[in-house]
Structure formats: structure tokens, C-alpha cells
Design an enzyme around this catalytic site. Structure first.
Site, PDB file in Angstrom:
ATOM      1  N   LYS A   1       0.844  -1.200   0.000  1.00 17.83           N
ATOM      2  CA  LYS A   1       0.000   0.000   0.000  1.00 17.83           C
ATOM      3  C   LYS A   1       0.886   1.260   0.000  1.00 17.83           C
ATOM      4  O   LYS A   1       2.102   1.163  -0.063  1.00 17.83           O
ATOM      5  CB  LYS A   1      -0.967  -0.036   1.181  1.00 17.83           C
TER       6      LYS A   1
HETATM    7  C1  LIG Z   1      -5.143  -4.638   1.362  1.00 17.94           C
HETATM    8  C2  LIG Z   1      -6.608  -4.500   1.429  1.00 17.94           C
HETATM    9  C3  LIG Z   1      -7.361  -4.905   2.549  1.00 17.94           C
HETATM   10  C4  LIG Z   1      -6.765  -5.659   3.694  1.00 17.94           C
HETATM   11  O1  LIG Z   1      -5.685  -5.003   4.246  1.00 17.94           O
HETATM   12  P1  LIG Z   1      -4.760  -5.730   5.330  1.00 17.94           P
HETATM   13  O2  LIG Z   1      -4.100  -4.581   6.023  1.00 17.94           O
HETATM   14  O3  LIG Z   1      -3.785  -6.550   4.533  1.00 17.94           O
HETATM   15  O4  LIG Z   1      -5.600  -6.550   6.215  1.00 17.94           O
HETATM   16  C5  LIG Z   1      -8.722  -4.650   2.559  1.00 17.94           C
HETATM   17  N1  LIG Z   1      -9.329  -4.042   1.522  1.00 17.94           N
HETATM   18  C6  LIG Z   1      -8.646  -3.663   0.431  1.00 17.94           C
HETATM   19  C7  LIG Z   1      -9.377  -2.966  -0.670  1.00 17.94           C
HETATM   20  C8  LIG Z   1      -7.273  -3.888   0.339  1.00 17.94           C
HETATM   21  O5  LIG Z   1      -6.610  -3.538  -0.758  1.00 17.94           O
END
Ligand SMILES: *Cc1c(COP(=O)(O)O)cnc(C)c1O
Length: 382
Positions: free
Chosen positions: A188
Site C-alpha cells: 500500500k
Molecule cells: C489490502 C486491502 C485490505 C486488507 O488489508 P490488510 O491490512 O492486509 O488486512 C482490505 N481491503 C482492500 C481494498 C485492500 O486492498
């Protein structure tokens, strides 16, 4: 291999994590509240509650809105499975709304039609999870108007969108929602290795989130049911989890947030260059952004001819371009098919999936790397 995404770690990031290791607190110290304060100042929310992942954040967000058995939660099929699973964790049902073909976000017109049908059938959703696909906000103002008309809560899954804006305000301000969730997984925009945060302006929701992330336990004298037994005394007043973020993660997050503007600016420059460099190829690019407000977590191209997608993808991987696909529609996952969803339920999401390829975009990507991606894509499409 040029990856589709990767973290950007500075010497300052490393120093701030090492400092925590030498300090008294590895968890439940001063860094988590500092991280929360930094987030809420940045996005303009009254509260921020940090947890160990966005998945945990989505789970307690649903619980804080009293989502439970007998309730229905809606989201879009083009997202990570966590956006839907969180409702199932609470014993609720999940249903989906199709996407807009060119932004990959929820189709507001499909939402409006589905709400009218749900109202007639007496099956309105308790909450809608609005995904900010690739870092671009859905049309939250219209969605919020519909929420008032039909009476449902809104959670923004802004896992892709820290640093994005919507109508002149940072995503996460919750102007048009009850709750916003961000992820800090390394792919991210900002990372804490694993981690997530929930923002809200509602003090009751914030209080509930704080309880739920730490066993439902409180020491707050105003929350106690009984007279305190002494300084050690605490009470469990709800059923919570251990979803706490560590001090190491929070310190990394605070340090990373100092560079958020830089991260997002470079992503915006790279995205703009992709529009210029890919314009003549047989691809559909995302709907152009006339307001430059996306955080550009992902850049997704769609090959014109779906039957060529796999060959193009494999050729790119062979040429050292770490492409990926975001996402396989959630309703087509075996677990969701068991719940009754079938191919054909969400045609625009399924069409999108047949043609999509996420190409590399990350902070620290050089123009030479971007040119290699463009050259490889040009060759793979021939
Ligand atoms: C990455 C992601 C999640 C989950 O995030 P984590 O921190 O890995 O639990 C949820 N929703 C979306 C749209 C994502 O891209």
C-alpha cells in the site's frame, strides 16, 4: 523484476523503529497514540484507532455499527476479499453491487436501482462498504445522499487511498461516511509492515472501536459497572479481540507519514506519464482524472481483447515486469459461490476481470523503469 508495488523505507524509518526496540514499550506505549494523532490531523477526522491490519479494522468497524446476524452488508466484487469477509465475521450476509466500468468503483446508478429493489423486498442493507479502488474515491456525496434516503451506514474501505482527496478534503475525513479504513500493508502507499487504522468523527463509535481492539476490556472509571477493587482493577464489558498495533509498527507509521505527500506526488506524476506513454496502445486506461485527486495505489490497464490477457500477462512476467491482477471478483471465489453467487451476477466486474492487468507503480520507480514497462507492454501487445 520490476515489481507492481513495493515499500519505500528510509534511514529515518529504520532509526525510529530501532529507537522503539531500545525503549521501555514494544506495545501499548506512546507511539500508537502518536500515530493515531498524526493520522487524524492529516485526514481531518476527530478520532483514529490503530489496529494490526485493515482486515481487523473492517471487522471492528462492522461491529461498531452493530452489524450482526440478520443484517446485510453490501460492497463491490472488485476488491480484496477482506472487504466482504468482515461482514461474514459478524454473522451478517454479504451482497454486491456492480462496478462502474471505467473507474472500477461502485456504480452509483446500480446502487440506486438495487436499493429500490431491496426496499420493496424489505431487505435493505445495514451498511455499505465503499471501496476506493486503486486510490480513487467513489462518489461519496451521492452515496451519502442515498444512505440518508434508504437508511444505511457507510464504511469507506480506503485501503488504497491514504493521501487521496475527494471534493477538496482528504479521504478519511468521514464527511460522507461513518467510518474510513486504511491499510498499511507493504504494497500500500504507506506501510507499518502489517497494520490498519479506522477513522471516525463519532465519539461513541471511537469508544467502541477502542474496546473491541483490546478484548473489550476497560480501566476507564466512568465505564466500570462495579466499584473499583483497587489500582489493578479492570472490567471486560464487551467481547473484543487482540487487534492491537505494536509500538514498532506505529513508529514506522509515524515516520512514513512524514513522506506521504512525497509518495503520493510521485505516484501522480508516474500515473500521468502512463497516460501519455500508453495512449496509442490497444488498451483501455482508467477514466482520466480531471481533478488529480487519486492516491494512485494501482495503475490498471485493460487489454482490448480479453482472449489475449493471459498471453500478454505471461509475456510481461517473462520480460521481468512484475505485473499482477487486482482483483478476481469476490463473488466468484469458491467460498462465495457456496453462498449462492454465480458467474453472470455482476457483468461489469466480470468483464473488468477478464481484461485487467496491474502494471508497476510505486514510490522510487525511475523513469527508466517506467520506460521498460512501456516498452515491454508494447512488445507483449504485438
Ligand atoms: C489490502 C486491502 C485490505 C486488507 O488489508 P490488510 O491490512 O492486509 O488486512 C482490505 N481491503 C482492500 C481494498 C485492500 O486492498
Amino acid at each position: 523484476m520490476i515489481p507492481y508495488g513495493r515499500q519505500s523505507i528510509s534511514e529515518e524509518d529504520i532509526t525510529s523503529v530501532v529507537e522503539v526496540l531500545k525503549s521501555d514499550f514494544l506495545t501499548q506505549g506512546p507511539k500508537v497514540p502518536l500515530f493515531e494523532q498524526t493520522i487524524s490531523e492529516f485526514v481531518g477526522s476527530k478520532f483514529a484507532v490503530a489496529v494490526n491490519s485493515a482486515t481487523s479494522a473492517l471487522h471492528i468497524a462492522c461491529l461498531a455499527l452493530d452489524v450482526g446476524e440478520g443484517d446485510i452488508v453490501w460492497t463491490t466484487p472488485i476488491t480484496f476479499v477482506a472487504s466482504a469477509n468482515c461482514a461474514l465475521y459478524c454473522g451478517a450476509e454479504v451482497d454486491f453491487v456492480d462496478i462502474e466500468p471505467n473507474t472500477f468503483n461502485i456504480s452509483v446508478s446500480a446502487l440506486e436501482i438495487k436499493l429500490q429493489q431491496a426496499k420493496d423486498a424489505g431487505r435493505l442493507p445495514k451498511a455499505l462498504i465503499a471501496v476506493h479502488m486503486c486510490g480513487r474515491s467513489p462518489d461519496m456525496r451521492l452515496i451519502s445522499q442515498l444512505s440518508e434516503e434508504y437508511g444505511f451506514h457507510i464504511i469507506e474501505d480506503a485501503s488504497h487511498a491514504i493521501g487521496a482527496d475527494y471534493l477538496g478534503e482528504p479521504v478519511g475525513s468521514c464527511r460522507y461516511s461513518d467510518i474510513t479504513v486504511f491499510s498499511f500493508h507493504p504494497v500500500k502507499i504507506v506501510t507499518t509492515a502489517e497494520g490498519g487504522v479506522v477513522t471516525t468523527n463519532d465519539p461513541d463509535i471511537a469508544h467502541k472501536l477502542q474496546l473491541l481492539r483490546s478484548h473489550g476490556v476497560t480501566r476507564d472509571p466512568t465505564q466500570l459497572h462495579a466499584e473499583t477493587h483497587g489500582p489493578w482493577y479492570y472490567e471486560q464489558v464487551d467481547l473484543g479481540w487482540n487487534y492491537r498495533m505494536t509500538e514498532l509498527q506505529a513508529a514506522l507509521g509515524v515516520s512514513q507519514l512524514q513522506r506521504l505527500a512525497q509518495f503520493v506526488n510521485q505516484r501522480r506524476v508516474l500515473a500521468k506519464q502512463y497516460y501519455q506513454k500508453l495512449g496509442t496502445l490497444p488498451l483501455d486506461l482508467p477514466a482520466p482524472e480531471n481533478d488529480g485527486t487519486s492516491a494512485w495505489h494501482l495503475f490498471v490497464v485493460r487489454v482490448k481483447d480479453a482472449s489475449k490477457r493471459r498471453a500478454v500477462f505471461e509475456a510481461l512476467r517473462q520480460m521481468g515486469i512484475g505485473v499482477n491482477v487486482h482483483y478476481i471478483p469476490v463473488h466468484l471465489q469458491p467460498y462465495y459461490r457456496k453462498l449462492g453467487f454465480v458467474a453472470g451476477d455482476y457483468p461489469d466486474a466480470e468483464q473488468y476481470y477478464q481484461r485487467a492487468i496491474s502494471i508497476p507503480l510505486f514510490h522510487g520507480m525511475t523513469d527508466e523503469q517506467q520506460d521498460s514497462v512501456v516498452a515491454a507492454l508494447t512488445e507483449a501487445l504485438q
